[in-house]
Design a protein around this motif. Structure first.
Motif, PDB file in Angstrom:
ATOM      1  N   MET A   1     -27.410  24.846   9.304  1.00  0.00           N
ATOM      2  CA  MET A   1     -27.028  24.066   8.135  1.00  0.00           C
ATOM      3  C   MET A   1     -25.546  23.728   8.235  1.00  0.00           C
TER       4      MET A   1
ATOM      5  N   GLU B   1     -37.121  21.328  -0.634  1.00  0.00           N
ATOM      6  CA  GLU B   1     -37.919  21.633   0.543  1.00  0.00           C
ATOM      7  C   GLU B   1     -38.780  22.873   0.362  1.00  0.00           C
TER       8      GLU B   1
ATOM      9  N   ARG C   1     -32.668  19.784   0.521  1.00  0.00           N
ATOM     10  CA  ARG C   1     -32.100  18.968   1.597  1.00  0.00           C
ATOM     11  C   ARG C   1     -31.293  17.856   0.948  1.00  0.00           C
ATOM     12  N   THR C   2     -30.000  17.860   1.198  1.00  0.00           N
ATOM     13  CA  THR C   2     -29.108  16.897   0.559  1.00  0.00           C
ATOM     14  C   THR C   2     -29.265  15.516   1.173  1.00  0.00           C
ATOM     15  N   ALA C   3     -29.459  14.520   0.314  1.00  0.00           N
ATOM     16  CA  ALA C   3     -29.553  13.135   0.769  1.00  0.00           C
ATOM     17  C   ALA C   3     -28.206  12.433   0.691  1.00  0.00           C
TER      18      ALA C   3
ATOM     19  N   ASP D   1     -38.070  11.217  -1.601  1.00  0.00           N
ATOM     20  CA  ASP D   1     -37.471  10.190  -0.754  1.00  0.00           C
ATOM     21  C   ASP D   1     -37.692   8.777  -1.284  1.00  0.00           C
TER      22      ASP D   1
ATOM     23  N   ASP E   1     -28.629  28.980   7.974  1.00  0.00           N
ATOM     24  CA  ASP E   1     -29.648  28.273   7.207  1.00  0.00           C
ATOM     25  C   ASP E   1     -29.976  29.055   5.938  1.00  0.00           C
TER      26      ASP E   1
ATOM     27  N   THR F   1     -35.030  16.918  -7.894  1.00  0.00           N
ATOM     28  CA  THR F   1     -35.407  16.040  -6.797  1.00  0.00           C
ATOM     29  C   THR F   1     -35.198  14.555  -7.155  1.00  0.00           C
TER      30      THR F   1
ATOM     31  N   ALA G   1     -30.758  15.454  -3.929  1.00  0.00           N
ATOM     32  CA  ALA G   1     -31.425  16.259  -2.909  1.00  0.00           C
ATOM     33  C   ALA G   1     -32.934  16.270  -3.109  1.00  0.00           C
TER      34      ALA G   1
END
Length: 203
Positions: free
Chosen positions: A1, A66, A31-33, A83, A19, A79, A63
């Motif tokens: 990470m 996950e 999981r950071t976007a 995506d 991680d 979230t 994010a």
């Protein structure tokens, strides 16, 4: 990470970290976007707050969840619905993305300006931590009311997220500098020197 660590004033580093793991049943792994540098982090960056040992810094992000612990029952606020919604949000904001916090982090000068701008009997509100600000009771007694404290973020998040995703709200204009995440040190420096208002960081 990969992550951002602060070691000392004016010493922010982008490092490889262990991680994440689920340690408690209420923990999520995300999981950071996209993320950004928070203005309130400038206080330790400038040495106004004790840093102690090196530790992770940063808390504003969009994010995708996950993994979650056994007691986590909902993740819809964390979230922005995955995506697909992140892609839609980037489309609505011309690729700037949606995780936006408009912060009013007070200083002595800005607080005095606010107090002097309010009419007698009016009110001044502040969000963020006003450092080195001292206000006499007599000044408030003869002039105005003062209220502030941490913003109730979770109360407003669902409504604001819906407004962003529907196109009714465009929050991206506050970001005036975009950098890759590995240039986080430059992002903080630019905000500290007031070359940028808000730095957007892309992993």
């Amino acid at each position: 990470m990969r992550g951002t660590m602060i070691h000392a004033p004016d010493d922010v580093r982008f490092e490889t970290l262990d991680d994440p793991k689920i340690l408690r049943p209420t923990d999520p792994i995300i999981r950071t976007a996209v993320t950004c540098a928070c203005s309130s982090d400038l206080w330790p960056y400038r040495g106004s707050e004790e840093i102690g040992e090196a530790h992770p810094m940063g808390h504003d992000y969009v994010a995708v969840v996950e993994e979650v612990g056994s007691e986590v029952s909902t993740t819809d606020i964390v979230t922005e619905r995955g995506d697909e919604s992140i892609a839609r949000t980037k489309e609505l904001t011309d690729g700037i993305s949606a995780d936006t916090v408009l912060e009013c982090v007070g200083t002595a000068q800005s607080m005095q300006q606010a107090l002097r701008s309010a009419r007698p009997g009016g009110n001044v509100g502040f969000v963020g931590v006003p450092h080195d600000v001292a206000i006499g009771g007599e000044e408030l007694f003869f002039s105005l009311g003062l209220r502030g404290g941490p913003a109730p973020v979770r109360r407003y998040l669902p409504d604001l997220i819906d407004r962003v995703l529907s196109g009714k709200l465009d929050p991206g204009k506050v970001f005036d500098l975009t950098l890759p995440l590995d240039q986080i040190a430059e992002g903080y420096k630019s905000m500290d020197k007031r070359r940028a208002i808000k730095t957007l960081l892309k992993p």
